[in-house]
Scaffold this active site. Structure first.
Site, PDB file in Angstrom:
ATOM      1  N   ASP A 150      12.230  -1.603  28.655  1.00  0.00           N
ATOM      2  CA  ASP A 150      11.637  -2.889  28.300  1.00  0.00           C
ATOM      3  C   ASP A 150      12.257  -3.336  26.974  1.00  0.00           C
ATOM      4  OD1 ASP A 150       9.790  -5.056  28.247  1.00  0.00           O
ATOM      5  OD2 ASP A 150       8.521  -3.902  26.892  1.00  0.00           O
ATOM      6  N   LYS A 151      12.046  -4.583  26.595  1.00  0.00           N
ATOM      7  CA  LYS A 151      12.600  -5.074  25.329  1.00  0.00           C
ATOM      8  C   LYS A 151      11.534  -5.178  24.248  1.00  0.00           C
ATOM      9  CE  LYS A 151      13.428  -9.416  24.450  1.00  0.00           C
ATOM     10  NZ  LYS A 151      12.749  -9.582  23.140  1.00  0.00           N
TER      11      LYS A 151
ATOM     12  N   LYS B 160      10.364  -4.788  38.164  1.00  0.00           N
ATOM     13  CA  LYS B 160      10.837  -3.646  37.378  1.00  0.00           C
ATOM     14  C   LYS B 160      10.764  -2.367  38.211  1.00  0.00           C
ATOM     15  CE  LYS B 160       9.579  -5.390  32.765  1.00  0.00           C
ATOM     16  NZ  LYS B 160       8.826  -5.107  31.517  1.00  0.00           N
TER      17      LYS B 160
END
Length: 1095
Positions: free
Chosen positions: A381-382, A733
């Site tokens: 994830d960011k 995802k």
């Protein structure tokens, strides 16, 4: 099936649903033994050993005392059962503490104390400040006039910020005395584990409210294990109790994950079993032939002329029992023990402690540590994972005017400050939306200090920025929002909230200006959700350019809009909205549809840009892990340009000209298909100048690609080393992780929020970061860490060491079992192929349990290289990724060593004592001593870093062997009376031991020296450098066996171009070239090649 909860009516609800007794126990006193035995015997290896143990009870065929198998078997079962019993007892103690906690309930109009376990569905429960919620409740009253209360949900989802809950609208205005007498019914769905959703309806019976339906949402509930904060008291109706609460439904044991090493051990065990069957058949036939041709001629054998019908099976079954120790009975217990220690090493690692927050690393899954050393893809994830998730308002564009571009901070921009002080209507409306269109709760301390509690860091940043610009959000009651602007109090009545969802990507509120009486819709959200809703005629080009400009800077963007609502339109829409909220079936979808009808014709006010800084050490960590041959994918909900800028800044991909980004865009199937084909073609033919190539895809195009072009996208996933996926949903995802797993890659997913949980659970290894978004990801993960940079140490140090140690332990376990078994087989050739045992039962049992277990268990301390060297040369992780230390080839080496050592021990022992008048017990003890001596030296030469504990384990165990046998030899009834005393007093015994060690270890040491000197691996080079104290400037490259992608893609029916010959890639270079692909300076890499993992 719907559930009907009758409020404050014991007669109606008492027997319909379960009480509030919590039980997380797996066993009871009565079912523990049968249930635990059933679970243990559900495993194939345990069934196998039980069969062997039962066969040994047949005196006709057993070559040894049944205790030699029953003893270790019962010991292993006892250890496993004791562990299960202890864990279950701890769960029982925890349950008892929760069940016996005292709580207030209303029964027949009277408040009284009862135990929490005696709460029933429909009871009225009273809570005071700081009380823990004992079950799931629907709020019907609070001490606050506005019907609000504040709860802490950290025990539920890990989020520490307070959340606001509100009583059901039907209960508003009911006096405290009347709450004791309230009656009604709640229509709700059956129990589920979704803690973010509750769709129900309430009807109160007269005289409170005459059968009017009141919709209920999660905002009207407080769930089990939450705590009441900043509220004097609340009253609620129990709707779910005991194990049927949302928390209780979400409990459960996750499916066990099978590591690559476990899978390999299972295959090797199967191969040994097949080999054992072949040996048993051959020796069984040979034994029957010898019995018929030779044995009956020997007068001392005394075989009968005719035997029973099963006579032909006796000798094969004897050999089956004799060879059963080929599969080590203790391997599973040994592996479970050392894996638990690996997990503890992670927990104890002070270098992975986040000193700022005091957050340690934690291994929740103790069974997969070695898989960390074989990771090939990391999907991250960011926000909050690569970044700090500390949002700072930096720039904005209001009505076409840019603020903050010159100073870098809009809050210090003189133009914006002047616009605020001058009362610019556009700026004021922009700041108003920033202030109140959110879920933020203003909290004023006793000292008068105002602070904000927010579930979203974006919202908190906007509210704080607005307050710095004099638009201060000061109070939030049930329906009144108060803003202090330049000493003037502005009040808005909150009419409706159109909540944010990952599908809508925006949030809106409907408010009424208390001064003018006008109704307004205030909205904020992602640009693709807000800008298409702009009113006809408004020019949005400036706002689009602002979004692109801010995204190029790596800033997060939010668009802000509003519109005035006519009274008639709002009234009509409100009825539809209320109807949608009252629906029990597909409520979320219907509410979203109704919201979209209102969120049209918006006046775009501007764009806000928020900075989310990278965490410390992120670029260095990614660069190091890329050198280790690990590929990275970024999966984020942010827009494309923002994600690309973050990727460039944290070394995901190199900037031009070394790097190249290939975009996959499109809104239709044809557009996505053409874009995907173009990117695939570029990937296949890129060979003129090696580049760091990555593809970029957004959520819309990804959805089309996964639905209509899954094979082509899978091919792209295999070819690409780096990917940036933007605007993706949690389910997407998880799908991307599944695609990589389907290609037989070992995947690691890392995230910090609840939207990352599905991805984390889908991956082979899930890592959660204990961040500002709570602990949901950390609790769902196999491992939790405080910061992203600790991932480097988790993989390179803990993962690599765990793989190396487990590889040695598993193969050594087979080696020691094969060694003793081969000696038994050789002995059969001098005992008439009769299946007789050379070793007695006590020796065989002690051999597996005591003599050979302790030295190998301390291998958990062994380090082939220092931690510093491993971190400096991450390329050597390739040996783990490729399975270099545990595969059929290395196992064949241990198999051959066991066979060679068995030949040495047997021949030297037989020849040394052949002409002497020796008892069989003496020959047995000499052979057993030779095995123990050889194994001590085998462990010694395979150990890379000695500690005092390892010396004590290896040589102390050798001494312990003699001490134990001296004690046994002094017991007349043990069957070995005086044996060890006599042997130790004979020089020939010690000469025999010397010969066994020299002949057995000489060739092994010579071969090891040859490999170390003339065919040294990169690890050997680093070991030499450590011993000599000199630096290693270059490791060169590793020659590896390749696995072509063509074989992988053939299963997908994907054709590959055949005009190009395969090019082998360098794997260990000083440049950031990697295991799968090599980019940048260095030899060329063909995208169609992929390394074997098991070479």
């Amino acid at each position: 099936m719907k559930r009907f909860v009758y409020i404050n009516d014991d007669d109606q609800s008492h027997d319909l649903y379960c009480d509030n007794r919590i039980s997380n126990r797996k066993y009871t006193v009565l079912n523990f033994l049968p249930k635990n035995l059933w679970e243990q015997f559900s495993r194939f290896m345990n069934q196998y050993f039980l069969l062997i143990a039962c066969l040994q009870l047949w005196p006709l065929i057993t070559p040894v005392n049944p205790a030699s198998t029953w003893g270790p078997l019962l010991f292993i079962f006892a250890v496993s059962a004791t562990k299960e019993a202890w864990d279950d007892y701890n769960r029982y103690v925890s349950d008892k503490k929760a069940n016996e906690k005292q709580v207030w309930v209303v029964k027949k109009g009277v408040k009284k104390h009862i135990r929490a376990q005696d709460i029933h569905v429909g009871n009225l429960v009273w809570l005071r400040e700081n009380d823990e919620v004992p079950c799931d409740l629907v709020l019907i009253g609070t001490s606050e006039p506005q019907g609000l209360c504040h709860i802490e949900t950290s025990a539920l989802d890990g989020e520490t910020d307070l959340k606001t809950r509100v009583i059901a609208s039907a209960c508003a205005g009911i006096e405290l005395e009347l709450l004791h007498k309230i009656k009604g019914v709640i229509e709700c769905p059956p129990p589920d584990k979704d803690i973010r959703r509750f769709d129900a309806n309430m009807r109160l019976f007269p005289p409170f409210l005459d059968n009017d339906v009141c919709p209920l949402t999660i905002k009207n509930t407080i769930l089990q294990s939450c705590y009441l904060r900043n509220t004097e008291w609340v009253c609620g109706v129990a709707i779910y109790a005991g194990n049927e609460t949302k928390l209780g439904m979400s409990r459960g044991v996750p499916e066990p994950k099978l590591t690559a090493m476990d899978a390999m051990i299972d295959k090797l065990t199967g191969a040994i079993f097949v080999f054992q069957v072949v040996v048993v058949i051959v020796l069984g036939v040979a034994g029957n032939v010898w019995k018929d041709m030779e044995a009956r001629k020997q007068w001392y054998v005394q075989y009968p002329n005719e035997g029973p019908w099963y006579e032909l099976l006796v000798i094969p079954l004897r050999f089956e029992l004799l060879c059963s120790i080929m599969i080590p009975i203790s391997i599973k217990v040994s592996l479970d023990l050392v894996k638990s220690l690996y997990a503890k090493f992670i927990d104890w690692d002070q270098e992975m402690m986040d000193t700022k927050t005091g957050t340690p690393s934690h291994a929740a899954n103790t069974a997969i540590s070695e898989d960390l050393g074989q990771v090939e893809y990391i999907l991250t994830d960011k926000t909050g994972t690569l970044t700090e998730n500390k949002m700072i308002f930096k720039r904005c564009c209001i009505s076409g005017t840019f603020y903050g571009n010159e100073t870098g901070d809009a809050l210090k921009d003189v133009k914006l400050l002047n616009a605020v002080s001058g009362g610019s209507s556009d700026v004021i409306r922009f700041l108003t939306v920033m202030s109140i269109c959110n879920t933020v709760i203003p909290v004023q301390s006793k000292n008068g200090v105002l602070s904000y509690k927010a579930q979203s860091q974006d919202e908190e940043a906007l509210v704080r920025a607005a307050s710095q610009l004099h638009m201060v959000f000061v109070k939030k009651n049930a329906s009144i929002l108060e803003i202090n602007f330049n000493a003037s109090l502005l009040q808005y009545e909150l009419l409706d909230t159109l909540e944010f969802t990952s599908d809508r990507k925006k949030m809106s509120i409907v408010v009424r200006d208390c001064q003018s009486g006008k109704i307004f819709l205030l909205s904020k959200g992602a640009d693709e959700a807000i800008l298409p809703c702009a009113c006809t005629g408004q020019q949005i080009r400036t706002f689009t350019e602002a979004v692109e400009q801010y995204a190029q800077m790596g800033l997060r963007t939010l668009c802000v809009a509003w519109r005035e609502l006519p009274e008639d339109e709002y009234r009509e829409w409100s009825l539809t909205f209320k109807e949608a909220n009252s629906t029990l079936v597909d409520r979320e979808w219907r509410v979203s549809e109704v919201c979209q009808r209102l969120e049209v014709g918006l006046e775009i006010l501007g764009v806000a840009a928020i900075e989310d800084r990278l965490q410390d050490g992120v670029p260095e960590t990614i660069e190091t892990l890329r050198k280790a041959g690990i590929n990275f994918w970024m999966l984020t909900g942010d827009k494309q340009n923002t994600a690309i800028q973050i990727a460039l800044s944290c070394n995901f991909v190199s900037p031009e000209p070394k790097g190249q980004l290939l975009l996959i865009n499109g809104k239709t199937e044809d557009e996505v298909c053409r874009s995907l084909e173009r990117v695939l073609l570029t990937m296949r033919i890129t060979n003129s100048e090696p580049k760091d190539v990555a593809f970029v895809i957004d959520g819309w195009a990804l959805e089309i690609a996964l639905k209509h072009h899954r094979k082509a996208f899978t091919e792209l996933s295999i070819l690409s080393r780096t990917a940036i996926c933007c605007r993706v949903t949690p389910s997407q995802k998880a799908q991307l992780v599944g695609i990589l797993k389907s290609c037989d890659y070992r995947t690691l997913a890392i995230g910090d929020g609840g939207n990352d949980v599905r991805m984390i659970q889908q991956a082979d290894i899930g890592v959660g970061i204990s961040g500002r978004e709570g602990l949901q990801a950390a609790r769902a993960a196999d491992y939790s860490i405080g910061k992203f940079r600790f991932l480097k140490r988790l993989i390179l140090v803990h993962g690599r060491y765990s793989y190396n140690r487990t590889a040695f332990l598993s193969q050594y376990s087979f080696y020691k079992s094969l060694l003793i078994c081969f000696i038994q087989i050789f002995f059969s050739f001098v005992s008439g192929v009769s299946g007789s045992s050379l070793f007695n039962s006590v020796s065989l049992m002690a051999y597996n349990v005591f003599y050979t277990s302790i030295p190998v268990l301390v291998s958990v301390l062994d380090k082939d290289l220092s931690e510093r060297t491993v971190m400096q040369h991450p390329q050597i992780l390739f040996y783990c990724q490729a399975g270099r230390l545990l595969n059929p080839s290395t196992f064949a080496g241990w198999f051959g060593r066991a066979l060679f050592h068995a030949i040495v021990v047997f021949l030297i022992t037989i020849h040394a004592y052949a002409n002497e008048k020796s008892e069989i017990e003496e020959v047995s003890m000499v052979a057993l001593s030779g095995c123990i001596w050889l194994q001590a030296f085998v462990v010694a030469i395979e150990t890379n870093s000695f500690t005092i504990l390892q010396h004590l384990a290896i040589w102390g165990n050798l001494l312990g062997f003699y001490v134990i046998n001296w004690i046994i030899s002094s017991v007349p009834a043990a069957g070995m009376y005086t044996i060890m005393f006599r042997l130790c007093g004979q020089p020939s015994y010690w000469i025999t031991m010397f010969l066994i060690v020299v002949c057995g270890m000489g060739p092994v040491i010579a071969l090891k020296y040859f490999r170390y000197t003339y065919r040294s691996s990169k690890i050997n080079i680093l070991q030499q450098a450590e011993r000599l104290g000199g630096p290693i400037l270059s490791l060169g490259s590793i020659e590896t066996q390749q696995r072509s992608l063509e074989r992988e893609l053939s299963a997908l029916s994907i054709s590959q171009p055949k005009s190009r010959s395969p090019v082998y890639e360098p794997l260990l270079l000083d440049s950031p070239s990697a295991l799968r692909r090599s980019f940048g300076p260095g030899p060329h890499t063909d995208f169609r090649t992929r390394n074997y993992k098991d070479n």
